[in-house]
Design a protein around this motif. Structure first.
Motif, PDB file in Angstrom:
ATOM      1  N   ASP A   1       3.914  20.087  66.624  1.00 45.53           N
ATOM      2  CA  ASP A   1       4.115  18.707  65.927  1.00 45.53           C
ATOM      3  C   ASP A   1       3.475  19.092  64.428  1.00 45.53           C
ATOM      4  OD1 ASP A   1       1.274  18.847  65.940  1.00 45.53           O
ATOM      5  OD2 ASP A   1       1.337  17.018  67.376  1.00 45.53           O
ATOM      6  N   GLY A   2       3.077  18.158  63.537  1.00 45.88           N
ATOM      7  CA  GLY A   2       2.635  18.324  62.190  1.00 45.88           C
ATOM      8  C   GLY A   2       1.149  18.637  62.082  1.00 45.88           C
ATOM      9  N   GLY A   3       0.640  18.745  63.274  1.00 54.43           N
ATOM     10  CA  GLY A   3      -1.036  18.920  63.181  1.00 54.43           C
ATOM     11  C   GLY A   3      -1.686  17.550  63.568  1.00 54.43           C
ATOM     12  N   ASP A   4      -2.815  17.418  63.328  1.00 53.12           N
ATOM     13  CA  ASP A   4      -3.858  16.215  63.571  1.00 53.12           C
ATOM     14  C   ASP A   4      -3.637  15.287  62.498  1.00 53.12           C
ATOM     15  OD1 ASP A   4      -5.626  14.057  64.278  1.00 53.12           O
ATOM     16  OD2 ASP A   4      -7.201  15.670  64.259  1.00 53.12           O
ATOM     17  N   GLU A   5      -3.061  14.230  62.855  1.00 55.17           N
ATOM     18  CA  GLU A   5      -2.942  13.100  61.833  1.00 55.17           C
ATOM     19  C   GLU A   5      -4.049  12.203  61.593  1.00 55.17           C
ATOM     20  OE1 GLU A   5       1.028  11.288  62.670  1.00 55.17           O
ATOM     21  OE2 GLU A   5       2.083  13.363  62.268  1.00 55.17           O
ATOM     22  N   THR A   6      -5.191  12.204  62.509  1.00 53.36           N
ATOM     23  CA  THR A   6      -6.182  11.220  62.233  1.00 53.36           C
ATOM     24  C   THR A   6      -6.717  11.209  60.528  1.00 53.36           C
ATOM     25  OG1 THR A   6      -7.128  12.102  64.330  1.00 53.36           O
ATOM     26  CG2 THR A   6      -8.695  10.872  63.047  1.00 53.36           C
ATOM     27  N   PRO A   7      -6.510   9.837  60.257  1.00 54.76           N
ATOM     28  CA  PRO A   7      -7.138   9.777  58.802  1.00 54.76           C
ATOM     29  C   PRO A   7      -8.632  10.316  58.694  1.00 54.76           C
ATOM     30  CG  PRO A   7      -6.322   7.684  59.782  1.00 54.76           C
ATOM     31  CD  PRO A   7      -6.323   8.757  60.944  1.00 54.76           C
ATOM     32  N   LEU A   8      -8.663  11.039  57.641  1.00 58.90           N
ATOM     33  CA  LEU A   8      -9.934  11.657  57.313  1.00 58.90           C
ATOM     34  C   LEU A   8     -10.096  11.716  55.956  1.00 58.90           C
ATOM     35  CD1 LEU A   8     -10.095  14.658  59.659  1.00 58.90           C
ATOM     36  CD2 LEU A   8     -11.353  12.795  59.936  1.00 58.90           C
ATOM     37  N   ALA A   9     -11.412  11.520  55.190  1.00 59.92           N
ATOM     38  CA  ALA A   9     -11.725  11.511  53.817  1.00 59.92           C
ATOM     39  C   ALA A   9     -12.989  12.298  53.585  1.00 59.92           C
ATOM     40  CB  ALA A   9     -11.778   9.728  53.356  1.00 59.92           C
ATOM     41  N   ALA A  10     -13.051  12.615  52.415  1.00 57.74           N
ATOM     42  CA  ALA A  10     -14.052  13.444  52.135  1.00 57.74           C
ATOM     43  C   ALA A  10     -15.582  12.634  52.162  1.00 57.74           C
ATOM     44  CB  ALA A  10     -14.082  13.967  50.518  1.00 57.74           C
ATOM     45  N   ALA A  11     -15.229  11.321  51.824  1.00 57.85           N
ATOM     46  CA  ALA A  11     -16.567  10.651  51.983  1.00 57.85           C
ATOM     47  C   ALA A  11     -16.846  10.198  53.327  1.00 57.85           C
ATOM     48  CB  ALA A  11     -16.091   9.121  51.218  1.00 57.85           C
ATOM     49  N   ASP A  12     -16.069  10.601  54.333  1.00 58.85           N
ATOM     50  CA  ASP A  12     -16.353  10.406  55.762  1.00 58.85           C
ATOM     51  C   ASP A  12     -17.613  11.345  56.125  1.00 58.85           C
ATOM     52  OD1 ASP A  12     -14.341   8.583  55.885  1.00 58.85           O
ATOM     53  OD2 ASP A  12     -13.261  10.140  57.178  1.00 58.85           O
ATOM     54  N   PHE A  13     -17.704  12.458  55.556  1.00 61.57           N
ATOM     55  CA  PHE A  13     -18.567  13.527  55.929  1.00 61.57           C
ATOM     56  C   PHE A  13     -19.929  13.534  54.900  1.00 61.57           C
ATOM     57  CE2 PHE A  13     -14.312  14.482  57.369  1.00 61.57           C
ATOM     58  CZ  PHE A  13     -14.653  14.603  58.919  1.00 61.57           C
ATOM     59  N   ALA A  14     -20.088  12.690  53.979  1.00 59.15           N
ATOM     60  CA  ALA A  14     -21.147  12.444  53.123  1.00 59.15           C
ATOM     61  C   ALA A  14     -22.342  12.103  53.577  1.00 59.15           C
ATOM     62  CB  ALA A  14     -20.741  11.728  51.874  1.00 59.15           C
ATOM     63  N   PRO A  15     -23.589  12.986  53.419  1.00 50.42           N
ATOM     64  CA  PRO A  15     -24.664  12.533  54.010  1.00 50.42           C
ATOM     65  C   PRO A  15     -25.060  11.257  53.337  1.00 50.42           C
ATOM     66  CG  PRO A  15     -24.535  14.916  53.509  1.00 50.42           C
ATOM     67  CD  PRO A  15     -23.287  14.095  52.943  1.00 50.42           C
ATOM     68  N   PRO A  16     -25.793  10.299  54.278  1.00 56.62           N
ATOM     69  CA  PRO A  16     -26.494  10.697  55.746  1.00 56.62           C
ATOM     70  C   PRO A  16     -25.521  10.111  56.600  1.00 56.62           C
ATOM     71  CG  PRO A  16     -27.168   8.477  54.601  1.00 56.62           C
ATOM     72  CD  PRO A  16     -26.547   9.244  53.567  1.00 56.62           C
TER      73      PRO A  16
END
Length: 158
Positions: A30-45
């Motif tokens: 398929d086209g890969g993982d389509e889970t929505p992700l954003a850079a802000a999701d991984f911003a500490p804390p």
């Protein structure tokens, strides 16, 4: 090996993300993982994204966690969701993923998260072996692929 935090949209992170997406496409057709992700999701804390670099400064592995709470997709309050664990093919089998995983678990624990959760797939036996040997146990399905038959979900108390 040097592991350091970077933004999810850092050029090295984007490069490894493109590689893992290509691998998913081959494994699942398929086209890969389509889970929505954003850079802000991984911003500490409320999250963290890590890259591992070799002695020459080449990025060779990635992984991150993002906070999840009860959301109607199967998550529980206090969850830290593991995302984009990846090691480039010629660096596999050296314990790099295990080191990245341990650093992510430690950071999520320090941030007050109570459980690390992850979704992987039945066509990723190496990932399943890493997680089960690291104390992860099957849990109720959650997230974007919770209704997909090849989806496998695991959790570990932090």
């Amino acid at each position: 090996m040097h592991i350091r935090p970077v933004p999810f949209d850092h050029p090295d992170a984007v490069k490894l993300n493109d590689q893992v997406q290509a691998e998913y496409a081959v494994r699942y057709g398929d086209g890969g993982d389509e889970t929505p992700l954003a850079a802000a999701d991984f911003a500490p804390p409320r999250g963290l994204y890590l890259l591992a670099y070799d002695a020459l400064g080449v990025p060779v592995a990635s992984g991150g966690w993002r906070s999840q709470d009860e959301n109607g997709e199967g998550n529980q309050d206090g969850d830290a969701e593991l995302k984009r664990m990846y090691v480039v093919e010629d660096m596999r089998g050296r314990g790099i993923a295990r080191r990245v995983l341990a650093a992510l678990e430690e950071d999520a624990r320090a941030a007050g998260r109570r459980r690390m959760v992850l979704e992987t797939g039945a066509k990723q036996p190496e990932a399943v072996a890493l997680y089960t040997s690291s104390g992860y146990e099957p849990c109720g399905k959650f997230g974007y692929y919770r209704f997909h038959e090849l989806s496998l979900c695991y959790a570990k108390a932090l």
